[in-house]
Scaffold this active site. Structure first.
Site, PDB file in Angstrom:
ATOM      1  N   VAL A 105       0.833  -1.209   0.000  1.00  0.00           N
ATOM      2  CA  VAL A 105       0.000   0.000   0.000  1.00  0.00           C
ATOM      3  C   VAL A 105       0.876   1.271   0.000  1.00  0.00           C
ATOM      4  O   VAL A 105       1.920   1.300   0.659  1.00  0.00           O
ATOM      5  CB  VAL A 105      -0.987  -0.033   1.208  1.00  0.00           C
ATOM      6  CG1 VAL A 105      -0.267   0.100   2.539  1.00  0.00           C
ATOM      7  CG2 VAL A 105      -2.078   0.998   1.072  1.00  0.00           C
ATOM      8  N   LYS A 107       1.735   2.619  -6.950  1.00  0.00           N
ATOM      9  CA  LYS A 107       1.221   1.909  -8.131  1.00  0.00           C
ATOM     10  C   LYS A 107       0.334   2.799  -8.996  1.00  0.00           C
ATOM     11  O   LYS A 107       0.520   2.879 -10.218  1.00  0.00           O
ATOM     12  CB  LYS A 107       0.423   0.670  -7.678  1.00  0.00           C
ATOM     13  CG  LYS A 107       1.261  -0.316  -6.892  1.00  0.00           C
ATOM     14  CD  LYS A 107       0.430  -1.426  -6.301  1.00  0.00           C
ATOM     15  CE  LYS A 107      -0.465  -1.001  -5.159  1.00  0.00           C
ATOM     16  NZ  LYS A 107       0.251  -0.509  -3.961  1.00  0.00           N
ATOM     17  N   ASN A 146      10.589   2.411  -6.659  1.00  0.00           N
ATOM     18  CA  ASN A 146       9.965   3.725  -6.837  1.00  0.00           C
ATOM     19  C   ASN A 146      10.408   4.726  -5.774  1.00  0.00           C
ATOM     20  O   ASN A 146      11.042   4.359  -4.784  1.00  0.00           O
ATOM     21  CB  ASN A 146       8.438   3.541  -6.797  1.00  0.00           C
ATOM     22  CG  ASN A 146       7.689   4.788  -7.202  1.00  0.00           C
ATOM     23  OD1 ASN A 146       8.190   5.580  -8.018  1.00  0.00           O
ATOM     24  ND2 ASN A 146       6.509   4.990  -6.641  1.00  0.00           N
ATOM     25  N   ASP A 192      13.285   9.732  -5.840  1.00  0.00           N
ATOM     26  CA  ASP A 192      13.482  11.175  -5.638  1.00  0.00           C
ATOM     27  C   ASP A 192      13.452  11.562  -4.164  1.00  0.00           C
ATOM     28  O   ASP A 192      13.843  12.661  -3.792  1.00  0.00           O
ATOM     29  CB  ASP A 192      12.376  11.933  -6.378  1.00  0.00           C
ATOM     30  CG  ASP A 192      10.986  11.577  -5.864  1.00  0.00           C
ATOM     31  OD1 ASP A 192      10.365  12.389  -5.190  1.00  0.00           O
ATOM     32  OD2 ASP A 192      10.521  10.438  -6.121  1.00  0.00           O
ATOM     33  N   HIS A 202      -3.672  -2.368  -0.295  1.00  0.00           N
ATOM     34  CA  HIS A 202      -4.135  -2.556   1.081  1.00  0.00           C
ATOM     35  C   HIS A 202      -4.326  -4.039   1.367  1.00  0.00           C
ATOM     36  O   HIS A 202      -4.798  -4.793   0.529  1.00  0.00           O
ATOM     37  CB  HIS A 202      -5.449  -1.805   1.288  1.00  0.00           C
ATOM     38  CG  HIS A 202      -5.859  -1.726   2.724  1.00  0.00           C
ATOM     39  ND1 HIS A 202      -6.488  -2.770   3.358  1.00  0.00           N
ATOM     40  CD2 HIS A 202      -5.689  -0.761   3.650  1.00  0.00           C
ATOM     41  CE1 HIS A 202      -6.707  -2.429   4.626  1.00  0.00           C
ATOM     42  NE2 HIS A 202      -6.223  -1.212   4.820  1.00  0.00           N
TER      43      HIS A 202
HETATM   44  P1  GTP Z   1      -2.660   1.783  -2.934  1.00  0.00           P
HETATM   45  O1  GTP Z   1      -3.347   1.681  -4.261  1.00  0.00           O
HETATM   46  O2  GTP Z   1      -3.574   2.290  -1.886  1.00  0.00           O
HETATM   47  O3  GTP Z   1      -1.974   0.524  -2.549  1.00  0.00           O
HETATM   48  O4  GTP Z   1      -1.482   2.894  -3.102  1.00  0.00           O
HETATM   49  P2  GTP Z   1      -0.573   3.090  -4.391  1.00  0.00           P
HETATM   50  O5  GTP Z   1       0.525   2.091  -4.397  1.00  0.00           O
HETATM   51  O6  GTP Z   1      -1.411   3.184  -5.614  1.00  0.00           O
HETATM   52  O7  GTP Z   1       0.111   4.483  -4.079  1.00  0.00           O
HETATM   53  P3  GTP Z   1      -0.248   5.888  -4.722  1.00  0.00           P
HETATM   54  O8  GTP Z   1       0.102   5.924  -6.152  1.00  0.00           O
HETATM   55  O9  GTP Z   1      -1.641   6.245  -4.337  1.00  0.00           O
HETATM   56  O10 GTP Z   1       0.818   6.811  -3.979  1.00  0.00           O
HETATM   57  C1  GTP Z   1       0.882   6.924  -2.568  1.00  0.00           C
HETATM   58  C2  GTP Z   1       1.572   8.235  -2.201  1.00  0.00           C
HETATM   59  O11 GTP Z   1       2.951   8.184  -2.600  1.00  0.00           O
HETATM   60  C3  GTP Z   1       0.978   9.440  -2.906  1.00  0.00           C
HETATM   61  O12 GTP Z   1       0.983  10.521  -2.007  1.00  0.00           O
HETATM   62  C4  GTP Z   1       1.936   9.702  -4.049  1.00  0.00           C
HETATM   63  O13 GTP Z   1       1.986  11.050  -4.455  1.00  0.00           O
HETATM   64  C5  GTP Z   1       3.266   9.274  -3.431  1.00  0.00           C
HETATM   65  N1  GTP Z   1       4.221   8.844  -4.464  1.00  0.00           N
HETATM   66  C6  GTP Z   1       4.024   7.905  -5.424  1.00  0.00           C
HETATM   67  N2  GTP Z   1       5.115   7.777  -6.206  1.00  0.00           N
HETATM   68  C7  GTP Z   1       6.022   8.664  -5.738  1.00  0.00           C
HETATM   69  C8  GTP Z   1       7.361   9.006  -6.131  1.00  0.00           C
HETATM   70  O14 GTP Z   1       7.930   8.509  -7.083  1.00  0.00           O
HETATM   71  N3  GTP Z   1       7.984   9.962  -5.383  1.00  0.00           N
HETATM   72  C9  GTP Z   1       7.399  10.577  -4.321  1.00  0.00           C
HETATM   73  N4  GTP Z   1       8.106  11.479  -3.668  1.00  0.00           N
HETATM   74  N5  GTP Z   1       6.143  10.271  -3.933  1.00  0.00           N
HETATM   75  C10 GTP Z   1       5.464   9.335  -4.623  1.00  0.00           C
HETATM   76 MG    MG Z   2      -3.344   2.697  -5.878  1.00  0.00          MG
END
Ligand code: GTP
Ligand code: MG
Length: 362
Positions: free
Chosen positions: A77, A81, A179, A182, A129
């Site tokens: 989570v 992604k 990922n 940065d 999640h």
């Molecule tokens: P779930 O679908 O709930 O499992 O989350 P997810 O894996 O889809 O993560 P999501 O893309 O929603 O990103 C979660 C948080 O991490 C967000 O606030 C994004 O802006 C941040 N985020 C994602 N990729 C990066 C990145 O490459 N750098 C930074 N600094 N923040 C990131």
């Molecule tokens: Mg997601």
């Protein structure tokens, strides 16, 4: 008898107390004594899934055409992604999600630029999640490639391991996207070390798992990641027969106030058309309308393409297999026998909790 098995356990140095769990090797040893074959149950197997390659039939083999790869994005989570997919699709889904958490599978067709051309790819976004394990298993099972996203400032977490297990169980090649490089505190090397310690050796270190260090937020190296995806896809020579009736898997389903039951299908073989009669699990019906991933009406969905279907009499279960049949009568029959066999399964599941105990063996 139970006594014999207890005896064997004693002779192997185990003091049975009636409640302990035996490890796999011990079970295998005991079963060998009794000439019983041990089948390794796949803990991530979701009922009704079609294994990807089994969907092609003999008659398809001389009519195969290339189809787009289906790529599932999995990981813990918040590891990024949806943000990765937003960058690939030039959208902003992640910012609009409730609580910033993905709760369903999203399926999207994307044109990916490679060597001056663009090639179609289908991406599935899955929730990280922990509550959505079955959805991840489903995502892995209809897919050709898994991208596993690992945040460089967080490393391997429980759903990272789970995602890896799903991909392995489905026999799907894994690409790791490290990922958030940065971010302050990002440590991609540590992530690579962690991954190699669980048997995923980076290509850069002489192993066979491609790993690309990216920032999904800023878009850094995402083109490298896509190039890697296309290379892996090319090696798979993905094909299907578009000139036959459709078969595939339900990846999501629900009830819409105005449209009635709807389901998102991934067509895995054949082409699905408006007017086709489909049966999926216990539901059936005539396809009244098809919508693509952008909500636009379409007349046909070819192999690999996700499509929303309306016209079913009931809401199917995600993970159900769907197929086109000749008549509504056949569809009804198949759906009913499916409901019956599900009921039987449920009854026998109630009779025991699925665990093999000494007394059920003897
Ligand atoms: P779930 O679908 O709930 O499992 O989350 P997810 O894996 O889809 O993560 P999501 O893309 O929603 O990103 C979660 C948080 O991490 C967000 O606030 C994004 O802006 C941040 N985020 C994602 N990729 C990066 C990145 O490459 N750098 C930074 N600094 N923040 C990131
Ligand atoms: Mg997601």
């Amino acid at each position: 008898t139970e006594g014999d098995i207890l005896g064997s356990l004693y002779s192997k140095g185990v003091k049975p107390d009636g409640v302990q769990t035996l490890d796999k090797d011990m079970v295998k040893m005991i079963c060998k004594d009794y000439d019983v074959e041990v089948i390794d149950a796949d803990p991530y197997k979701v009922e009704g899934l079609v294994k990807r390659r089994e969907i092609l039939e003999e008659e398809d083999l001389d009519k195969l055409k290339d189809r787009p790869p289906v790529i599932t994005i999995m990981g813990h989570v918040d590891h990024g992604k949806t943000t990765l997919l937003d960058h690939i699709r030039k959208t902003k889904v992640a910012a609009s999600e409730a609580g910033g958490i993905t709760q369903g599978i999203g399926a999207y067709k994307v044109q990916v630029p490679v060597d001056g051309k663009t090639l179609p790819c289908v991406f599935l976004d899955t929730p990280g999640h922990e509550a959505f394990g079955a959805m991840r298993a489903r995502g892995a099972s209809v897919t050709d490639i898994c991208i596993i996203v690992v945040a460089a400032d967080d490393g391997i977490r429980p759903q990272t391991n789970e995602a890896i297990a799903h991909a392995k169980a489905a026999g799907v090649p894994i690409i790791i996207a490290i990922n958030k490089i940065d971010k302050d505190g990002a440590n991609p090397d540590r992530v690579m070390q962690e991954l190699s310690s669980i048997g995923l050796m980076p290509e850069d270190w002489g192993g066979d798992i491609p790993m690309v260090q990216i920032s999904a937020l800023q878009g850094q190296n995402v083109d490298d990641l896509l190039e890697t995806v296309m290379l892996v896809a090319e090696l798979q020579e993905l094909k299907a027969n578009p000139d036959r009736s459709a078969k595939g898997t339900v990846i999501e389903a629900g009830m819409d106030k105005s449209k009635g039951p709807f389901a998102t299908f991934i067509v895995q073989n054949g082409s699905l058309r408006r007017g086709d009669i489909v049966v999926c699990g216990g539901a059936f019906g005539k396809v009244r309308a098809l919508f693509d991933d952008g909500g636009k009406r379409v007349d046909v969905a070819t192999p690999s393409i996700p499509v929303q279907v309306i016209g079913l009499n009931n809401v199917p279960v995600a993970g159900d297999v769907f197929e086109v049949v000749e008549s509504l009568d056949t569809a009804r029959e198949k759906a009913e026998s499916r409901v019956m066999s599900l009921r039987d399964e449920r009854i026998s599941a109630k009779a025991g909790d699925g665990k093999v105990t000494l007394s059920s063996l003897a």
